[in-house]
Scaffold this motif. Structure first.
Motif, short mmCIF file in Angstrom:
data_model
loop_
_atom_site.label_atom_id
_atom_site.label_comp_id
_atom_site.label_asym_id
_atom_site.label_seq_id
_atom_site.Cartn_x
_atom_site.Cartn_y
_atom_site.Cartn_z
N LEU A 150 -3.01 -12.77 -12.35
CA LEU A 150 -2.98 -11.33 -12.07
C LEU A 150 -2.94 -10.48 -13.33
CD1 LEU A 150 -0.45 -11.41 -9.09
CD2 LEU A 150 -2.89 -10.86 -8.93
N GLN A 151 -2.74 -11.09 -14.49
CA GLN A 151 -2.65 -10.33 -15.74
C GLN A 151 -3.95 -9.60 -16.09
OE1 GLN A 151 -1.35 -13.14 -18.70
NE2 GLN A 151 0.81 -12.91 -18.19
N CYS A 152 -5.06 -10.06 -15.53
CA CYS A 152 -6.34 -9.43 -15.84
C CYS A 152 -6.53 -8.10 -15.12
CB CYS A 152 -7.49 -10.37 -15.48
SG CYS A 152 -7.59 -10.77 -13.72
N LEU A 153 -5.63 -7.77 -14.18
CA LEU A 153 -5.77 -6.54 -13.40
C LEU A 153 -5.22 -5.34 -14.17
CD1 LEU A 153 -4.67 -7.71 -9.83
CD2 LEU A 153 -6.94 -7.79 -10.87
N THR A 154 -5.83 -4.19 -13.94
CA THR A 154 -5.27 -2.95 -14.48
C THR A 154 -4.01 -2.61 -13.69
OG1 THR A 154 -6.48 -1.52 -12.95
CG2 THR A 154 -7.61 -2.13 -15.00
N ALA A 155 -3.24 -1.66 -14.19
CA ALA A 155 -2.01 -1.25 -13.51
C ALA A 155 -2.31 -0.76 -12.10
CB ALA A 155 -1.29 -0.17 -14.31
N ARG A 156 -3.38 0.00 -11.93
CA ARG A 156 -3.73 0.52 -10.61
C ARG A 156 -4.19 -0.60 -9.69
NH1 ARG A 156 -2.16 4.61 -7.79
NH2 ARG A 156 -3.01 6.30 -9.08
N GLU A 157 -5.01 -1.51 -10.21
CA GLU A 157 -5.46 -2.64 -9.39
C GLU A 157 -4.29 -3.50 -8.95
OE1 GLU A 157 -9.85 -3.08 -11.56
OE2 GLU A 157 -8.18 -4.39 -12.13
N LEU A 158 -3.32 -3.69 -9.84
CA LEU A 158 -2.15 -4.49 -9.48
C LEU A 158 -1.31 -3.78 -8.42
CD1 LEU A 158 -0.45 -7.00 -9.94
CD2 LEU A 158 0.73 -5.78 -11.80
N GLU A 159 -1.18 -2.47 -8.55
CA GLU A 159 -0.44 -1.70 -7.56
C GLU A 159 -1.07 -1.84 -6.18
OE1 GLU A 159 1.38 2.83 -7.18
OE2 GLU A 159 -0.50 2.52 -8.27
N ILE A 160 -2.39 -1.76 -6.15
CA ILE A 160 -3.10 -1.88 -4.88
C ILE A 160 -3.05 -3.32 -4.36
CG2 ILE A 160 -5.41 -1.77 -3.83
CD1 ILE A 160 -5.86 0.77 -5.52
N ALA A 161 -3.14 -4.30 -5.26
CA ALA A 161 -3.02 -5.71 -4.85
C ALA A 161 -1.66 -5.97 -4.22
CB ALA A 161 -3.23 -6.62 -6.05
N ARG A 162 -0.63 -5.36 -4.77
CA ARG A 162 0.72 -5.53 -4.19
C ARG A 162 0.78 -4.94 -2.79
NH1 ARG A 162 4.39 -3.14 -8.88
NH2 ARG A 162 6.05 -3.43 -7.32
N ALA A 163 0.09 -3.81 -2.58
CA ALA A 163 0.06 -3.22 -1.24
C ALA A 163 -0.69 -4.13 -0.28
CB ALA A 163 -0.60 -1.84 -1.30
N VAL A 164 -1.78 -4.74 -0.74
CA VAL A 164 -2.50 -5.72 0.08
C VAL A 164 -1.57 -6.88 0.43
CG1 VAL A 164 -4.40 -7.41 0.09
CG2 VAL A 164 -4.78 -5.11 -0.83
N GLY A 165 -0.76 -7.29 -0.53
CA GLY A 165 0.19 -8.37 -0.29
C GLY A 165 1.23 -8.03 0.77
N ARG A 166 1.48 -6.74 0.96
CA ARG A 166 2.42 -6.31 2.00
C ARG A 166 1.74 -6.17 3.35
NH1 ARG A 166 4.00 -2.92 -2.33
NH2 ARG A 166 2.93 -1.11 -1.42
N GLY A 167 0.42 -6.46 3.40
CA GLY A 167 -0.31 -6.39 4.67
C GLY A 167 -0.89 -5.03 4.97
N CYS A 168 -0.96 -4.14 3.97
CA CYS A 168 -1.48 -2.79 4.20
C CYS A 168 -3.01 -2.79 4.24
CB CYS A 168 -1.03 -1.86 3.08
SG CYS A 168 0.76 -1.62 2.99
N ALA A 169 -3.56 -2.01 5.14
CA ALA A 169 -5.01 -1.81 5.21
C ALA A 169 -5.40 -0.74 4.19
CB ALA A 169 -5.41 -1.37 6.61
N ASN A 170 -6.70 -0.63 3.90
CA ASN A 170 -7.17 0.33 2.92
C ASN A 170 -6.77 1.76 3.26
OD1 ASN A 170 -8.33 -1.73 1.49
ND2 ASN A 170 -10.43 -1.26 2.05
N ALA A 171 -6.82 2.11 4.55
CA ALA A 171 -6.46 3.47 4.95
C ALA A 171 -5.00 3.76 4.65
CB ALA A 171 -6.75 3.66 6.44
N GLN A 172 -4.13 2.79 4.89
CA GLN A 172 -2.71 2.97 4.59
C GLN A 172 -2.49 3.14 3.10
OE1 GLN A 172 -1.78 -0.79 6.86
NE2 GLN A 172 0.03 0.37 7.44
N ILE A 173 -3.15 2.29 2.32
CA ILE A 173 -3.01 2.37 0.87
C ILE A 173 -3.49 3.72 0.35
CG2 ILE A 173 -3.67 1.34 -1.34
CD1 ILE A 173 -4.06 -1.32 0.17
N ALA A 174 -4.60 4.18 0.90
CA ALA A 174 -5.16 5.47 0.49
C ALA A 174 -4.16 6.60 0.74
CB ALA A 174 -6.47 5.73 1.22
N ARG A 175 -3.51 6.57 1.91
CA ARG A 175 -2.52 7.61 2.22
C ARG A 175 -1.33 7.52 1.28
NH1 ARG A 175 -3.93 6.15 7.59
NH2 ARG A 175 -2.07 4.82 7.77
N GLN A 176 -0.87 6.30 1.01
CA GLN A 176 0.30 6.11 0.16
C GLN A 176 0.04 6.57 -1.27
OE1 GLN A 176 1.18 1.94 0.55
NE2 GLN A 176 1.77 2.11 2.70
N LEU A 177 -1.15 6.31 -1.77
CA LEU A 177 -1.45 6.59 -3.17
C LEU A 177 -2.28 7.85 -3.38
CD1 LEU A 177 -2.23 2.96 -4.44
CD2 LEU A 177 -0.06 4.20 -4.44
#
Length: 213
Positions: A150-177
């Protein structure tokens, strides 16, 4: 319009799904089938984008039919009243990119169809968590390897990857961020490419292995 084939042995279920999906406005149900064998024929005839496939049906069930349907070009969402881990594992091995319970809210069902049609994978959040827990092999070595990937990810990509890890869909992530779904989708796609994940479930498992909050 997103073209959908509904495969379920119960007419009442098929009718209910049709009503929900066609009320969305951007989804059209192009056909129905009552078993896996008929689904294989219909998917080649009708060329749907997405097939909603019941797991348990008489004759050829959804798990047996999924590989043929995927090979014919449709993206498969499995629907079931059960959330047993064995079904999820089998469905993913068969090529399914979605797994939802039949008590999924109508809005979540239509969101899942849209997500899968656009190239995402979509699992019910409870199923995602159980799947990740069952696949993850925890331990210092596994955690170290995952974090290094995961070190190759940017800070934003890692933040979004963590949200994916929590089971969030793209729409949820978009609202959160506070960003557009298209931007989120782009970040998810780049993150998956960088870490070698074939879909968002694999990305979620990697995040979970890294034991990131």
């Amino acid at each position: 319009m997103i073209r959908v084939l509904i495969v379920d042995d119960e007419q009442l279920i098929r009718s209910g799904l049709r009503l929900i999906l066609e009320a969305a406005g951007d989804i059209t149900v192009v056909g129905e089938a009552a078993d896996g064998a008929a689904a294989g024929t219909e998917v080649r005839r009708l060329r749907p984008d997405v097939a909603l496939l019941d797991v348990r049906m008489p004759g050829m069930d959804g798990l047996a039919a999924a590989p043929d349907i995927v090979a014919a070009g449709a993206r498969v969402i499995m629907l079931t009243t059960f959330d047993r881990d064995a079904y999820v594992h089998h469905a993913l091995r068969a090529g399914a990119v979605g797994f939802l319970l039949k008590d999924t809210a109508p809005a979540d069902l239509t969101a899942a169809v849209r997500a899968v049609a656009s190239g995402d994978a979509m699992l019910a959040p409870a199923v995602t968590r159980r799947l990740i827990d069952s696949f993850a092999e925890r331990g210092p070595a596994r955690r170290h390897t995952a974090r290094r990937q995961l070190q190759c990810l940017t800070a934003r990509e890692l933040e979004i990857a963590r949200a994916v890890g929590r089971g969030c869909a793209n729409a949820q992530i978009a609202r959160q961020l506070l960003m557009s779904e298209a931007t989120v989708k782009g970040h998810v796609s780049r993150a998956m490419t960088k870490v070698g994940a074939g879909n968002r479930v694999q990305l979620a498992i990697l995040v979970h292995d890294a034991e990131l909050p």
